[in-house]
Design an enzyme around this catalytic site. Structure first.
Site, PDB file in Angstrom:
ATOM      1  N   GLU A 263       0.668  -1.376  -0.066  1.00  0.00           N
ATOM      2  CA  GLU A 263       0.103   0.066  -0.021  1.00  0.00           C
ATOM      3  C   GLU A 263       0.945   1.329   0.029  1.00  0.00           C
ATOM      4  O   GLU A 263       0.560   2.336  -0.575  1.00  0.00           O
ATOM      5  CB  GLU A 263      -0.765   0.121   1.385  1.00  0.00           C
ATOM      6  CG  GLU A 263      -2.006  -1.015   1.268  1.00  0.00           C
ATOM      7  CD  GLU A 263      -2.906  -1.057  -0.026  1.00  0.00           C
ATOM      8  OE1 GLU A 263      -2.963  -0.139  -0.573  1.00  0.00           O
ATOM      9  OE2 GLU A 263      -3.710  -2.105   0.138  1.00  0.00           O
TER      10      GLU A 263
ATOM     11  N   ARG B 164      -8.971   3.681  -7.979  1.00  0.00           N
ATOM     12  CA  ARG B 164      -8.447   3.688  -6.476  1.00  0.00           C
ATOM     13  C   ARG B 164      -9.609   3.546  -5.455  1.00  0.00           C
ATOM     14  O   ARG B 164     -10.746   4.108  -5.796  1.00  0.00           O
ATOM     15  CB  ARG B 164      -7.669   4.917  -6.090  1.00  0.00           C
ATOM     16  CG  ARG B 164      -6.565   5.223  -6.982  1.00  0.00           C
ATOM     17  CD  ARG B 164      -5.517   4.058  -7.305  1.00  0.00           C
ATOM     18  NE  ARG B 164      -5.044   3.604  -6.139  1.00  0.00           N
ATOM     19  CZ  ARG B 164      -4.469   2.189  -6.029  1.00  0.00           C
ATOM     20  NH1 ARG B 164      -4.525   1.624  -6.951  1.00  0.00           N
ATOM     21  NH2 ARG B 164      -4.114   1.978  -4.841  1.00  0.00           N
TER      22      ARG B 164
ATOM     23  N   ASN C  89       1.169   3.827  -3.055  1.00  0.00           N
ATOM     24  CA  ASN C  89       0.946   5.246  -2.883  1.00  0.00           C
ATOM     25  C   ASN C  89       2.069   6.321  -3.536  1.00  0.00           C
ATOM     26  O   ASN C  89       1.967   7.106  -4.105  1.00  0.00           O
ATOM     27  CB  ASN C  89       0.455   5.650  -1.566  1.00  0.00           C
ATOM     28  CG  ASN C  89      -1.076   5.111  -1.260  1.00  0.00           C
ATOM     29  OD1 ASN C  89      -1.363   4.826  -2.010  1.00  0.00           O
ATOM     30  ND2 ASN C  89      -1.128   4.996   0.240  1.00  0.00           N
TER      31      ASN C  89
HETATM   32  N1  ADP Z   1       2.875   8.972  -0.911  1.00  0.00           N
HETATM   33  C1  ADP Z   1       1.801   9.899  -1.047  1.00  0.00           C
HETATM   34  N2  ADP Z   1       2.055  11.016  -1.770  1.00  0.00           N
HETATM   35  C2  ADP Z   1       1.006  11.996  -1.983  1.00  0.00           C
HETATM   36  N3  ADP Z   1      -0.234  11.552  -1.939  1.00  0.00           N
HETATM   37  C3  ADP Z   1      -0.661  10.434  -1.170  1.00  0.00           C
HETATM   38  C4  ADP Z   1       0.715   9.648  -0.815  1.00  0.00           C
HETATM   39  N4  ADP Z   1      -0.136   8.573  -0.250  1.00  0.00           N
HETATM   40  C5  ADP Z   1      -1.483   8.704  -0.005  1.00  0.00           C
HETATM   41  N5  ADP Z   1      -1.627   9.811  -0.810  1.00  0.00           N
HETATM   42  C6  ADP Z   1      -2.908  10.450  -0.810  1.00  0.00           C
HETATM   43  O1  ADP Z   1      -3.929  10.038   0.018  1.00  0.00           O
HETATM   44  C7  ADP Z   1      -5.012   9.318  -0.730  1.00  0.00           C
HETATM   45  C8  ADP Z   1      -5.407   8.210   0.013  1.00  0.00           C
HETATM   46  O2  ADP Z   1      -4.655   6.939   0.166  1.00  0.00           O
HETATM   47  P1  ADP Z   1      -4.976   5.455   0.088  1.00  0.00           P
HETATM   48  O3  ADP Z   1      -5.905   5.532   1.195  1.00  0.00           O
HETATM   49  O4  ADP Z   1      -3.894   4.743  -0.209  1.00  0.00           O
HETATM   50  O5  ADP Z   1      -6.207   5.554  -1.319  1.00  0.00           O
HETATM   51  P2  ADP Z   1      -5.945   5.401  -2.876  1.00  0.00           P
HETATM   52  O6  ADP Z   1      -4.527   4.881  -2.913  1.00  0.00           O
HETATM   53  O7  ADP Z   1      -6.911   4.113  -3.100  1.00  0.00           O
HETATM   54  O8  ADP Z   1      -6.381   6.846  -3.321  1.00  0.00           O
HETATM   55  C9  ADP Z   1      -4.696   9.238  -2.124  1.00  0.00           C
HETATM   56  O9  ADP Z   1      -5.785   9.238  -2.969  1.00  0.00           O
HETATM   57  C10 ADP Z   1      -3.591  10.660  -2.219  1.00  0.00           C
HETATM   58  O10 ADP Z   1      -4.203  11.534  -2.716  1.00  0.00           O
HETATM   59 MG    MG Z   2      -3.388   3.662  -1.910  1.00  0.00          MG
END
Ligand code: ADP
Ligand code: MG
Lengths: 117, 150
Positions: free
Chosen positions: B47, B105, B51
């Site tokens: 995960e 996502r 991300n």
């Molecule tokens: N490493 C990262 N850099 C920038 N934004 C991030 C990062 N990790 C998460 N995010 C933000 O947090 C949101 C939620 O992440 P997550 O719960 O993993 O859901 P998803 O990946 O399905 O969108 C993402 O849609 C993004 O906007």
């Molecule tokens: Mg994610």
């Protein structure tokens, strides 16, 4: 990835690979998009028989296919779920939209029954 | 358990996601984790790395660094990117929130990290990057699937 897919009576059966992460979900999405544009698909069965790893990208893949089959009032089925996959699936909330059954045969029976009623 | 640490750095390509989970789980194997604990760590690493690739670097090239520390019975995993960063961490961590619904996502990434690890901290600065720190105590869960073969 070709032999991952099976079509039968407007049912698409996807034999998921061992690992379902963002990388593999992207490949499956591409090929199912193609199948959805050139074939009439009413229901989708995801077969987890070989799958021992899935993360939230797999959840996104299934939700996406659910949205597609909903246009034709179809359903998404999840079959051959191990305890390991059950842990992820139950937390994910996917069972609110997808039906869990034991085998592919059970899913097909359910679809046939649903279509005759 | 002797204290130990490991660092890997790799390119933000989606085919490195499986590499990342394998390398961390191989390092943690010396703690004799149960099958459930290994699965939990693999999911959480997957995960965080995913991300960094799709949100942090928005599918462009960048470097992702994973630091893993074993201190007694606790493993700490830190995933860092120098990507776009997160402007509202609280909203980002809400289950089902995603900034990229068009990429299918599910918004469940942080929820899974939280569910499968004991602690989760997210630090981020817009246009500087994101640091995700996860911690798990190994060997405290009683129930496992026992004999299930991986
Ligand atoms: N490493 C990262 N850099 C920038 N934004 C991030 C990062 N990790 C998460 N995010 C933000 O947090 C949101 C939620 O992440 P997550 O719960 O993993 O859901 P998803 O990946 O399905 O969108 C993402 O849609 C993004 O906007
Ligand atoms: Mg994610």
């Amino acid at each position: 990835m070709e032999n991952l897919y099976e079509m039968k009576d407007e049912i698409l059966i996807i034999h998921l690979p061992e690992e379902l992460d963002h990388h593999i979900a992207g490949l499956i999405r591409e090929s199912t998009d193609e199948l959805f544009t050139c074939k009439k698909i009413r229901d989708v069965v995801f077969d987890y028989k070989k799958t021992s790893f899935m993360d939230s990208s797999g959840i996104g893949l299934i939700m996406g296919r659910y949205r597609e089959v909903r246009y034709l009032k179809g359903d998404v089925y999840l079959v051959n779920i191990s305890d390991k996959m059950e842990r992820i699936l139950s937390i994910s909330g996917l069972y609110r939209v997808a039906k869990r059954l034991d085998t592919i045969g059970d899913a097909i029976k359910d679809i046939e029954f649903k279509r005759t009623t | 358990m002797e204290n130990n640490s490991m660092t890997v750095e790799f390119e933000s390509s989606s085919n490195n996601e499986s590499f990342a989970r394998v390398v961390v789980s191989a390092f943690v194997a010396r703690m004799n984790p149960t099958l459930t604990e290994v699965a939990d760590i693999k999911t959480a690493v997957s995960e965080a790395v995913t991300n960094s690739i799709i949100h942090g670097y928005e599918n462009n090239t960048g470097r992702i660094r994973i630091e893993t520390y074993i201190v007694e019975d606790t493993v700490t995993i830190i995933v860092k990117d120098n990507g776009v960063g997160i402007d509202n961490i609280e909203r980002a961590m809400e289950p089902m929130y995603t900034s990229k619904p068009e990429l299918e996502r599910s918004g469940m990434g942080f929820a899974f990290m939280e569910a499968f690890m004991d602690e989760l901290f997210v630090e981020s600065k817009v246009s500087e990057g994101t640091i995700v720190t996860m911690r798990k105590v190994i060997g405290k869960s009683e129930n496992d699937w026992g004999s299930e073969i991986d």
